[in-house]
Motif scaffolding. Structure first.
Motif, mmCIF file in Angstrom:
data_model
loop_
_atom_site.group_PDB
_atom_site.id
_atom_site.type_symbol
_atom_site.label_atom_id
_atom_site.label_comp_id
_atom_site.label_asym_id
_atom_site.label_seq_id
_atom_site.Cartn_x
_atom_site.Cartn_y
_atom_site.Cartn_z
ATOM 1 N N GLY A 46 -30.241 9.326 10.622
ATOM 2 C CA GLY A 46 -28.577 9.524 11.585
ATOM 3 C C GLY A 46 -28.706 10.702 11.225
ATOM 4 O O GLY A 46 -27.676 11.270 12.188
ATOM 5 N N GLY A 47 -29.369 11.041 10.487
ATOM 6 C CA GLY A 47 -29.657 12.602 10.734
ATOM 7 C C GLY A 47 -29.609 13.937 11.445
ATOM 8 O O GLY A 47 -29.692 13.181 12.556
ATOM 9 N N GLN A 103 -26.877 16.770 -0.980
ATOM 10 C CA GLN A 103 -27.932 17.803 -1.657
ATOM 11 C C GLN A 103 -28.084 19.076 -1.377
ATOM 12 O O GLN A 103 -28.094 18.641 -0.074
ATOM 13 C CB GLN A 103 -28.700 17.375 -3.300
ATOM 14 N N SER A 104 -27.404 20.593 -1.493
ATOM 15 C CA SER A 104 -28.203 21.467 -1.089
ATOM 16 C C SER A 104 -28.598 22.608 -1.586
ATOM 17 O O SER A 104 -28.994 21.653 -3.284
ATOM 18 C CB SER A 104 -27.112 21.695 -0.548
ATOM 19 N N PRO A 105 -29.631 22.908 -1.211
ATOM 20 C CA PRO A 105 -30.699 23.293 -2.276
ATOM 21 C C PRO A 105 -29.808 24.475 -3.062
ATOM 22 O O PRO A 105 -29.026 24.774 -3.064
ATOM 23 C CB PRO A 105 -31.122 24.357 -1.719
ATOM 24 N N THR A 158 -23.463 20.868 5.655
ATOM 25 C CA THR A 158 -25.116 21.043 5.863
ATOM 26 C C THR A 158 -25.478 20.418 4.611
ATOM 27 O O THR A 158 -25.586 21.013 3.271
ATOM 28 C CB THR A 158 -25.578 22.095 5.850
ATOM 29 N N ALA A 159 -26.736 19.403 4.272
ATOM 30 C CA ALA A 159 -26.891 19.204 3.307
ATOM 31 C C ALA A 159 -28.069 17.873 3.133
ATOM 32 O O ALA A 159 -27.968 17.620 5.030
ATOM 33 C CB ALA A 159 -26.110 18.549 2.082
ATOM 34 N N GLN A 215 -31.677 14.008 6.327
ATOM 35 C CA GLN A 215 -31.226 15.777 6.201
ATOM 36 C C GLN A 215 -30.004 16.061 7.471
ATOM 37 O O GLN A 215 -30.323 16.025 8.999
ATOM 38 C CB GLN A 215 -32.408 16.982 6.559
ATOM 39 N N VAL A 216 -28.814 16.620 7.467
ATOM 40 C CA VAL A 216 -27.894 16.733 7.816
ATOM 41 C C VAL A 216 -27.555 18.492 8.129
ATOM 42 O O VAL A 216 -27.129 19.176 7.148
ATOM 43 C CB VAL A 216 -26.484 16.047 8.102
ATOM 44 N N THR A 217 -27.973 18.949 9.066
ATOM 45 C CA THR A 217 -27.467 20.801 9.047
ATOM 46 C C THR A 217 -26.759 20.495 10.564
ATOM 47 O O THR A 217 -26.677 20.566 11.619
ATOM 48 C CB THR A 217 -29.312 21.327 10.102
#
Length: 128
Positions: free
Chosen positions: A8-9, A39-41, A91-92, A123-125
């Motif tokens: 679903g991302g 988690q984000s970078p 975003t993560a 991933q979701v942006t």
């Protein structure tokens, strides 16, 4: 034990809504409390939402409270994360997880070490 697969991302715009799903297989899904983390970078994995085995009790991080909703369908072996009013800071990579403490029917958990089964992440942006 169960295996977890998120879906679903994708790429969405600020203000949009998006529902993530996490499908479980290979075990008794209803035995596990469930949670979502992200988690984000450069940032440690952070708690987003937790859900009891029954689905009756929930727990949210303050930063998502009122915007995100965690739920489960034990008949479909799936846990969901409905996310509304998305922001760029959402975003993560989002991970679902199954908790290690399976004896408490109503408990929810906030810490990564309370979970021992993790999905691969989706991933979701969120663009501004």
């Amino acid at each position: 034990q169960v295996q977890l697969v998120e879906s679903g991302g994708g790429l969405v715009q600020a203000g949009d809504s998006l529902r993530l799903s996490c499908a479980a297989s290979g075990g008794t899904f209803s035995s596990y409390p469930m949670g979502w983390f992200r988690q984000s970078p450069g940032i440690e994995r952070e708690f987003v939402a937790g859900l009891s085995r029954s689905g009756a009790n929930t727990n949210y991080a303050d930063i998502v409270k009122g915007r995100f909703t965690i739920s489960r369908d034990n008949a479909k072996n799936t846990v969901y994360l409905q996310r509304n009013s998305l922001k760029p800071e959402d975003t993560a990579v989002y991970y679902c997880a199954a908790g290690r403490f399976t004896t408490e029917y109503a408990a929810t958990y906030r810490y990564p070490n309370q979970y021992n089964i993790w999905g691969q992440g989706t991933q979701v942006t969120v663009s501004s």
